[in-house]
Motif scaffolding. Structure first.
Motif, PDB file in Angstrom:
ATOM      1  N   GLN A  63       0.855  -1.192   0.312  1.00  0.00           N
ATOM      2  CA  GLN A  63      -0.321   0.055  -0.072  1.00  0.00           C
ATOM      3  C   GLN A  63       0.827   1.165  -0.057  1.00  0.00           C
ATOM      4  O   GLN A  63       1.848   1.657   1.107  1.00  0.00           O
ATOM      5  N   GLU A  64       1.324   2.205  -0.776  1.00  0.00           N
ATOM      6  CA  GLU A  64       1.726   2.996  -1.439  1.00  0.00           C
ATOM      7  C   GLU A  64       0.430   4.644  -0.105  1.00  0.00           C
ATOM      8  O   GLU A  64       1.665   5.364   0.038  1.00  0.00           O
ATOM      9  N   HIS A  65      -0.419   4.146  -0.923  1.00  0.00           N
ATOM     10  CA  HIS A  65      -1.517   5.797  -0.199  1.00  0.00           C
ATOM     11  C   HIS A  65      -1.905   5.210   0.815  1.00  0.00           C
ATOM     12  O   HIS A  65      -3.857   4.848   0.268  1.00  0.00           O
ATOM     13  N   PRO A  66      -2.226   3.672   1.600  1.00  0.00           N
ATOM     14  CA  PRO A  66      -3.335   3.621   2.670  1.00  0.00           C
ATOM     15  C   PRO A  66      -4.306   4.370   3.152  1.00  0.00           C
ATOM     16  O   PRO A  66      -4.228   5.147   3.682  1.00  0.00           O
ATOM     17  N   SER A  67      -5.471   4.153   3.307  1.00  0.00           N
ATOM     18  CA  SER A  67      -6.525   4.410   3.170  1.00  0.00           C
ATOM     19  C   SER A  67      -6.426   5.308   5.129  1.00  0.00           C
ATOM     20  O   SER A  67      -5.620   4.307   5.906  1.00  0.00           O
ATOM     21  N   ARG A  68      -6.853   6.360   5.389  1.00  0.00           N
ATOM     22  CA  ARG A  68      -6.795   6.579   6.669  1.00  0.00           C
ATOM     23  C   ARG A  68      -8.535   7.102   7.330  1.00  0.00           C
ATOM     24  O   ARG A  68      -8.564   8.501   6.053  1.00  0.00           O
ATOM     25  N   GLU A  69      -8.250   6.817   8.955  1.00  0.00           N
ATOM     26  CA  GLU A  69      -9.207   7.532   9.162  1.00  0.00           C
ATOM     27  C   GLU A  69      -9.551   7.776  10.886  1.00  0.00           C
ATOM     28  O   GLU A  69      -8.789   7.064  11.131  1.00  0.00           O
ATOM     29  N   ILE A  70     -10.232   9.027  11.264  1.00  0.00           N
ATOM     30  CA  ILE A  70     -10.068   9.161  12.723  1.00  0.00           C
ATOM     31  C   ILE A  70     -11.089   8.358  13.839  1.00  0.00           C
ATOM     32  O   ILE A  70     -12.118   8.062  12.879  1.00  0.00           O
ATOM     33  N   VAL A  71     -10.130   6.955  14.623  1.00  0.00           N
ATOM     34  CA  VAL A  71     -10.739   6.562  15.184  1.00  0.00           C
ATOM     35  C   VAL A  71     -10.661   6.616  16.402  1.00  0.00           C
ATOM     36  O   VAL A  71      -9.271   6.505  16.991  1.00  0.00           O
ATOM     37  N   ALA A  72     -11.563   6.141  17.477  1.00  0.00           N
ATOM     38  CA  ALA A  72     -10.926   6.405  18.666  1.00  0.00           C
ATOM     39  C   ALA A  72     -10.345   5.116  19.648  1.00  0.00           C
ATOM     40  O   ALA A  72     -10.708   3.791  18.985  1.00  0.00           O
ATOM     41  N   VAL A  73      -9.533   5.131  19.964  1.00  0.00           N
ATOM     42  CA  VAL A  73      -8.523   4.121  20.327  1.00  0.00           C
ATOM     43  C   VAL A  73      -9.096   2.984  20.951  1.00  0.00           C
ATOM     44  O   VAL A  73      -8.510   2.192  21.040  1.00  0.00           O
ATOM     45  N   ARG A  74     -10.025   3.801  21.819  1.00  0.00           N
ATOM     46  CA  ARG A  74     -11.179   2.692  22.738  1.00  0.00           C
ATOM     47  C   ARG A  74     -11.857   1.768  21.669  1.00  0.00           C
ATOM     48  O   ARG A  74     -11.890   0.892  22.076  1.00  0.00           O
ATOM     49  N   VAL A  75     -12.006   1.745  20.515  1.00  0.00           N
ATOM     50  CA  VAL A  75     -12.661   0.662  19.494  1.00  0.00           C
ATOM     51  C   VAL A  75     -11.623  -0.125  19.440  1.00  0.00           C
ATOM     52  O   VAL A  75     -11.734  -1.059  19.438  1.00  0.00           O
ATOM     53  N   LEU A  76     -10.616   0.951  18.795  1.00  0.00           N
ATOM     54  CA  LEU A  76      -9.637  -0.655  18.140  1.00  0.00           C
ATOM     55  C   LEU A  76      -9.405  -1.155  19.437  1.00  0.00           C
ATOM     56  O   LEU A  76      -8.777  -2.932  18.864  1.00  0.00           O
ATOM     57  N   VAL A  77      -8.652  -1.335  21.483  1.00  0.00           N
ATOM     58  CA  VAL A  77      -8.120  -1.394  21.849  1.00  0.00           C
ATOM     59  C   VAL A  77      -9.624  -3.074  22.160  1.00  0.00           C
ATOM     60  O   VAL A  77      -8.782  -4.217  22.329  1.00  0.00           O
ATOM     61  N   GLY A 119      -8.547  -1.868   9.968  1.00  0.00           N
ATOM     62  CA  GLY A 119      -8.362  -2.639  10.523  1.00  0.00           C
ATOM     63  C   GLY A 119      -6.837  -3.209  10.438  1.00  0.00           C
ATOM     64  O   GLY A 119      -6.367  -4.374  11.121  1.00  0.00           O
ATOM     65  N   GLN A 120      -6.040  -2.841   9.633  1.00  0.00           N
ATOM     66  CA  GLN A 120      -4.807  -3.036  10.150  1.00  0.00           C
ATOM     67  C   GLN A 120      -4.023  -2.395  11.337  1.00  0.00           C
ATOM     68  O   GLN A 120      -3.635  -3.293  12.120  1.00  0.00           O
ATOM     69  N   VAL A 121      -4.731  -1.969  12.160  1.00  0.00           N
ATOM     70  CA  VAL A 121      -3.948  -1.415  13.738  1.00  0.00           C
ATOM     71  C   VAL A 121      -4.558  -2.221  14.227  1.00  0.00           C
ATOM     72  O   VAL A 121      -4.397  -2.669  15.291  1.00  0.00           O
ATOM     73  N   VAL A 122      -5.724  -2.937  14.170  1.00  0.00           N
ATOM     74  CA  VAL A 122      -6.508  -3.560  15.561  1.00  0.00           C
ATOM     75  C   VAL A 122      -6.037  -4.884  15.099  1.00  0.00           C
ATOM     76  O   VAL A 122      -5.537  -5.521  15.895  1.00  0.00           O
ATOM     77  N   GLY A 123      -5.578  -5.046  13.821  1.00  0.00           N
ATOM     78  CA  GLY A 123      -4.892  -6.344  12.995  1.00  0.00           C
ATOM     79  C   GLY A 123      -3.492  -6.623  14.429  1.00  0.00           C
ATOM     80  O   GLY A 123      -3.019  -7.669  14.646  1.00  0.00           O
ATOM     81  N   ALA A 124      -3.095  -5.284  14.667  1.00  0.00           N
ATOM     82  CA  ALA A 124      -1.244  -5.300  14.793  1.00  0.00           C
ATOM     83  C   ALA A 124      -1.252  -5.504  16.931  1.00  0.00           C
ATOM     84  O   ALA A 124      -0.713  -6.092  16.670  1.00  0.00           O
ATOM     85  N   ILE A 125      -2.725  -4.930  16.939  1.00  0.00           N
ATOM     86  CA  ILE A 125      -2.800  -4.924  18.532  1.00  0.00           C
ATOM     87  C   ILE A 125      -3.077  -6.332  18.724  1.00  0.00           C
ATOM     88  O   ILE A 125      -2.503  -6.174  19.831  1.00  0.00           O
ATOM     89  N   THR A 126      -3.805  -7.306  17.796  1.00  0.00           N
ATOM     90  CA  THR A 126      -4.584  -8.352  18.584  1.00  0.00           C
ATOM     91  C   THR A 126      -3.406  -9.795  18.279  1.00  0.00           C
ATOM     92  O   THR A 126      -3.088 -10.132  18.905  1.00  0.00           O
ATOM     93  N   ASN A 127      -2.142  -8.896  17.304  1.00  0.00           N
ATOM     94  CA  ASN A 127      -0.835  -9.998  17.085  1.00  0.00           C
ATOM     95  C   ASN A 127      -0.697  -9.557  18.496  1.00  0.00           C
ATOM     96  O   ASN A 127       0.357 -11.089  19.059  1.00  0.00           O
ATOM     97  N   LEU A 128      -0.131  -8.369  19.257  1.00  0.00           N
ATOM     98  CA  LEU A 128       0.334  -8.306  20.659  1.00  0.00           C
ATOM     99  C   LEU A 128       0.285  -8.591  21.498  1.00  0.00           C
ATOM    100  O   LEU A 128       0.709  -9.338  22.252  1.00  0.00           O
TER     101      LEU A 128
END
Length: 322
Positions: free
Chosen positions: A159-173, A207-216
């Protein structure tokens, strides 16, 4: 670059080549090679030599010397060029290791599935057949996990220009914790979440950040003892947001800290395979962090546990409020 005349007297030395003049250790070896190749070039012979300097830092340099001739073809001097190919060689080594590791990691479950299938076909015992079928399913799941992780890693890297959106960290965690809760419950491991307030947000691919936190979290649970605890919290560090995951598991030896983010690298190979690990989780975390302009850090004491931090830039105040 170093240029000499026909008698060998130095005419020009670039600023970056000054490090080799009157040098010691590895740089002195480079200077000796430059002088030797220049002597050969003054006789009309082009020469090339590759040097590996063990540093620190490690470097790979290619020294090339060519004769300089006038319009009549007479040699009037020589020029030597030193090219730093450290990154090129590193990438080549990573690619070779990656191909070898992928081949090995895929060969293991595929070979096991073939052997199980052959045994299954030759068995008339219903109970034996059932156990073989269950093992086939486990090996198929392991193969699927490897392929899924490879696809995730490829997607993040491409991904050269991945999509970005403002997301609450609480939702991701909360999403990541929900994905590993069943595994934690099966091993009686408590997941403690703290410091995740509603005002914390990041601009990311959810999706990517949730996946990263999930892996940790997944690694923290798998490498913890049964009945232990895994803590996850958020903190602001130098204007950036960090999602931290801490366990009290086996820890990581200091010699492995620099390599744990490599693809297929495992600290405890036997335990990783026993828990279904693919060896790609931390590589995915690192690439997700880099794709978002952040980083992933680790602090660990062998036998006492580890703390990983996924650090991401925070959006501007106006964007976060929106």
């Amino acid at each position: 670059m170093v240029v000499v005349d026909a008698d060998g007297a130095e005419v020009l030395r670039s600023a970056s080549a000054e490090r080799f003049r009157d040098a010691r250790h590895g740089e002195a070896v480079v200077q000796e090679v430059i002088e030797r190749l220049l002597r050969g070039a003054r006789t009309g012979v082009t020469g090339t030599e590759e040097l590996a300097l063990f540093g620190p830092p490690r470097e790979t340099l290619v020294v090339r010397a060519v004769p300089l001739v006038d319009d009549d073809g007479a040699v009037i001097g020589a020029a030597a060029y030193v090219d730093d190919v450290t990154e090129v060689r590193r990438v080549e080594a990573v690619r070779r290791d990656f191909v070898a590791n992928v081949s090995h990691e895929l060969k293991t479950p595929i070979g096991a599935m073939g052997l199980l299938a052959e045994t299954f076909l030759g068995s008339d015992d219903g109970e034996v057949a059932r156990r073989l079928a269950e093992q086939l399913v486990r090996e198929a799941d392991r193969l699927a996990h490897i392929v899924d992780d490879l696809l995730d890693l490829s997607t993040v890297e491409s991904q050269e220009h991945p999509s970005r959106e403002i997301v609450a960290v609480r939702v991701l965690v909360e999403e990541a914790v929900g994905r590993v809760r069943a595994l934690a419950r099966a091993r009686a491991i408590t997941l403690e979440v703290g410091g995740v307030t509603d005002d914390l947000a990041v601009a990311c691919d959810p999706g990517q950040v949730v996946g990263a936190i999930t892996n940790l979290l997944d690694n923290a649970v798998k490498y913890s003892d049964d009945g232990g605890a895994v803590d996850v919290w958020c903190e602001v560090l130098d204007g950036r947001l960090a999602v931290a995951v801490r366990d009290a598991g086996i820890g990581i030896p200091s010699r492995d800290l620099e390599r744990i983010f490599e693809r297929f690298y495992r600290v405890d190979k036997a335990r990783s395979r026993a828990t279904g690990g693919t060896g790609l989780g931390l590589a995915i975390v690192r690439h997700v962090a880099q794709a978002h302009g952040g980083e992933v850090t680790v602090e660990s004491i062998e036998g006492e546990g580890s703390t990983f931090r996924l650090v991401l830039p925070r959006p501007g105040a106006d964007a976060a409020a929106a």
